[in-house]
Scaffold this motif. Structure first.
Motif, PDB file in Angstrom:
ATOM      1  N   PRO A   1     -37.544   6.956 -34.515  1.00 60.49           N
ATOM      2  CA  PRO A   1     -38.520   5.872 -34.523  1.00 60.49           C
ATOM      3  C   PRO A   1     -39.867   6.396 -35.009  1.00 60.49           C
ATOM      4  CG  PRO A   1     -37.365   5.999 -32.402  1.00 60.49           C
ATOM      5  CD  PRO A   1     -37.032   7.245 -33.158  1.00 60.49           C
ATOM      6  N   TYR A   2     -40.556   5.582 -35.817  1.00 58.40           N
ATOM      7  CA  TYR A   2     -41.883   5.981 -36.291  1.00 58.40           C
ATOM      8  C   TYR A   2     -42.767   4.746 -36.373  1.00 58.40           C
ATOM      9  CZ  TYR A   2     -40.095   4.424 -40.847  1.00 58.40           C
ATOM     10  OH  TYR A   2     -39.551   3.682 -41.878  1.00 58.40           O
ATOM     11  N   THR A   3     -44.086   4.969 -36.298  1.00 56.55           N
ATOM     12  CA  THR A   3     -45.014   3.871 -36.066  1.00 56.55           C
ATOM     13  C   THR A   3     -45.541   3.205 -37.326  1.00 56.55           C
ATOM     14  OG1 THR A   3     -46.896   5.409 -35.982  1.00 56.55           O
ATOM     15  CG2 THR A   3     -45.805   4.881 -33.892  1.00 56.55           C
ATOM     16  N   SER A   4     -45.344   3.788 -38.488  1.00 54.22           N
ATOM     17  CA  SER A   4     -45.949   3.225 -39.696  1.00 54.22           C
ATOM     18  C   SER A   4     -45.025   2.216 -40.366  1.00 54.22           C
ATOM     19  CB  SER A   4     -46.311   4.334 -40.686  1.00 54.22           C
ATOM     20  OG  SER A   4     -45.151   4.844 -41.310  1.00 54.22           O
TER      21      SER A   4
ATOM     22  N   ILE B   1     -52.432   3.121 -29.263  1.00 57.10           N
ATOM     23  CA  ILE B   1     -51.332   4.058 -29.454  1.00 57.10           C
ATOM     24  C   ILE B   1     -50.083   3.554 -28.744  1.00 57.10           C
ATOM     25  CG2 ILE B   1     -50.532   6.408 -28.949  1.00 57.10           C
ATOM     26  CD1 ILE B   1     -53.532   7.257 -29.260  1.00 57.10           C
ATOM     27  N   ASP B   2     -50.229   3.052 -27.518  1.00 54.42           N
ATOM     28  CA  ASP B   2     -49.088   2.481 -26.782  1.00 54.42           C
ATOM     29  C   ASP B   2     -48.444   1.358 -27.581  1.00 54.42           C
ATOM     30  OD1 ASP B   2     -49.588   4.190 -24.661  1.00 54.42           O
ATOM     31  OD2 ASP B   2     -50.633   2.683 -23.453  1.00 54.42           O
ATOM     32  N   ARG B   3     -49.271   0.491 -28.147  1.00 51.31           N
ATOM     33  CA  ARG B   3     -48.742  -0.641 -28.915  1.00 51.31           C
ATOM     34  C   ARG B   3     -48.005  -0.158 -30.173  1.00 51.31           C
ATOM     35  NH1 ARG B   3     -51.822  -5.443 -28.097  1.00 51.31           N
ATOM     36  NH2 ARG B   3     -50.724  -6.305 -29.921  1.00 51.31           N
ATOM     37  N   MET B   4     -48.553   0.870 -30.816  1.00 52.23           N
ATOM     38  CA  MET B   4     -47.914   1.411 -32.008  1.00 52.23           C
ATOM     39  C   MET B   4     -46.548   2.004 -31.675  1.00 52.23           C
ATOM     40  SD  MET B   4     -51.276   3.223 -33.685  1.00 52.23           S
ATOM     41  CE  MET B   4     -50.365   4.155 -34.897  1.00 52.23           C
ATOM     42  N   VAL B   5     -46.479   2.744 -30.580  1.00 54.59           N
ATOM     43  CA  VAL B   5     -45.203   3.329 -30.151  1.00 54.59           C
ATOM     44  C   VAL B   5     -44.209   2.224 -29.803  1.00 54.59           C
ATOM     45  CG1 VAL B   5     -44.074   4.714 -28.361  1.00 54.59           C
ATOM     46  CG2 VAL B   5     -46.233   5.494 -29.372  1.00 54.59           C
ATOM     47  N   ASP B   6     -44.685   1.172 -29.159  1.00 54.20           N
ATOM     48  CA  ASP B   6     -43.824   0.043 -28.821  1.00 54.20           C
ATOM     49  C   ASP B   6     -43.262  -0.594 -30.093  1.00 54.20           C
ATOM     50  OD1 ASP B   6     -42.741  -1.884 -26.862  1.00 54.20           O
ATOM     51  OD2 ASP B   6     -44.105  -3.307 -27.827  1.00 54.20           O
TER      52      ASP B   6
END
Length: 403
Positions: free
Chosen positions: A133-136, A359-364
């Protein structure tokens, strides 16, 4: 509950290498350590991968010493679902065999890349292969967002408002510079802005008000890229930017900012060096937030930003930049940054979201995208292999290939 092993990947072979380091160190300082174990993964300008505690300190990079205590060279295990960062330990003695040790296992990755070899879809492809999983934004959206020529053709196809432009290759310019400039002058009035197709942070970008300046601008841009975008300029335009956060329909737009430099356009030094020695990245830029453009236009640009985000199937945090014409009610999309400088956290702070929460939202978003991909079927079973007969290569004993 065990912590998420959060890899932060940054650096790489790009002109925006140092900007990436600033953004990454900023982010790592703001990660909630009660939820995550932060694992820095620094890619040097030579393309070498490293991890280790010293990489959390900005001073480690001035200059970077790969042999500094605590810094470990690694490579990523591309076996799907492994997430392992491996370190090769050479053998002792002449007859012994070396071995690979697992330094860390990543559960999720935040790419903090700006420019080629990271923001352009290349790293995203590696992470897709590795099943991480990645955030971009994904491979396609990242590639389109990186290439200004392709990006503008995509926006034009979507019916989004963009300024007139044309494109040129280095070979075309070197073959006949006068003819190439005639082409530009036949299509666009001065002033024009000349931009390398696949660079950000305003590197290699310059304004041309006449033919002599156009030649200089093209020579500069072609020193960075073999493809160049030439875009019609506006008379003292107003720049405003909007960030979007989310994934797959669940997304929201930030407040708008107005970079307040007074310059004709924001070059690299305006963005990263003015006033702070570059230590704060895009967050150090003077700006007016929220942008004083009125509620109606603000809402219009926020809605347009959401449409752009959806059209490119973006994920995580992006920033979309606009130019407003002072002499009309027209507005134009300048570009999208799929991994914006400083992750545009300063815009989300103004929207009521702390950096750690961002950051939490991006990881989610990364986890949701990964789960959605895992719902896809990656196997199609048929009897095709049972019917294959492989003969020899043509000209060799054994006959023909039969399917």
């Amino acid at each position: 509950m065990s912590k998420i092993q959060l890899g932060v990947m940054f650096g790489s072979r790009t002109c925006e290498h140092e900007v990436s380091i600033i953004s990454a160190v900023q982010l790592m300082r703001n990660v909630n350590r009660e939820k995550y174990d932060v694992i820095p993964v620094y890619i040097s300008q030579k393309g070498e991968w490293f991890t280790g505690e010293p990489l959390l300190d900005i001073k480690t990079y001035t200059p970077f010493d790969p042999y500094k205590k605590g810094i470990v060279p690694v490579h990523l295990d591309l076996t799907a679902g492994s997430g392992a960062l491996l370190h090769y330990v050479p053998a002792k003695g002449l007859l012994g065999g070396g071995k690979e040790e697992i330094v860390a296992r990543l559960d999720c990755v935040i790419p903090v890349m700006h420019g080629l070899h990271g923001e352009d879809g290349s790293l995203q492809g590696v992470l897709e292969m590795a099943g991480l999983p990645y955030t971009s934004t994904g491979v396609t959206g990242s590639a389109v967002g990186m290439d200004k020529i392709t990006m503008k053709r995509f926006f034009r196809g979507c019916g989004f408002p963009i300024l007139p432009d044309c494109a040129m290759t280095r070979a075309e310019f070197e073959q006949d510079a006068d003819q190439a400039m005639d082409k530009v002058e036949g299509l666009l009035p001065y002033p024009v802005f000349v931009k390398p197709a696949c660079l950000g942070s305003s590197i290699g970008v310059s304004r041309a008000d006449d033919r002599a300046k156009l030649k200089e601008a093209l020579e500069l841009a072609f020193s960075y890229d073999r493809r160049v975008l030439i875009e019609q300029g506006l008379d003292k335009p107003i720049e405003v930017n909007c960030s979007v956060l989310g994934f797959d329909g669940e997304r929201e737009a930030s407040v708008l900012e107005m970079p307040n430099s007074g310059a004709a356009f924001l070059d690299f030094s305006e963005k990263y060096l003015a006033g702070s020695g570059g230590s704060k990245g895009m967050a150090s830029l003077k700006r007016i937030v929220p942008a004083p453009i009125g509620e109606e236009l603000t809402k219009t640009l926020q809605d347009l930003s959401l449409r752009v985000f959806d059209a490119m199937d973006c994920k995580g945090v992006v920033r979309i930049d606009y130019m407003l014409d002072r002499h009309s009610d027209n507005y134009y999309i300048t570009e999208i940054n799929t991994i914006p400088g400083s992750l545009a956290y300063y815009l989300w702070q103004e929207s009521g979201l702390k950096y750690s929460q961002l950051i939490d939202r991006m990881v989610d978003c990364a986890m949701k995208a990964y789960q959605e991909k895992e719902r896809n079927s990656f196997a199609f079973h048929s009897d095709i292999l049972s019917g294959v007969q492989l003969g020899g290569v043509k000209g060799a004993k054994g006959g023909k290939l039969k399917l």
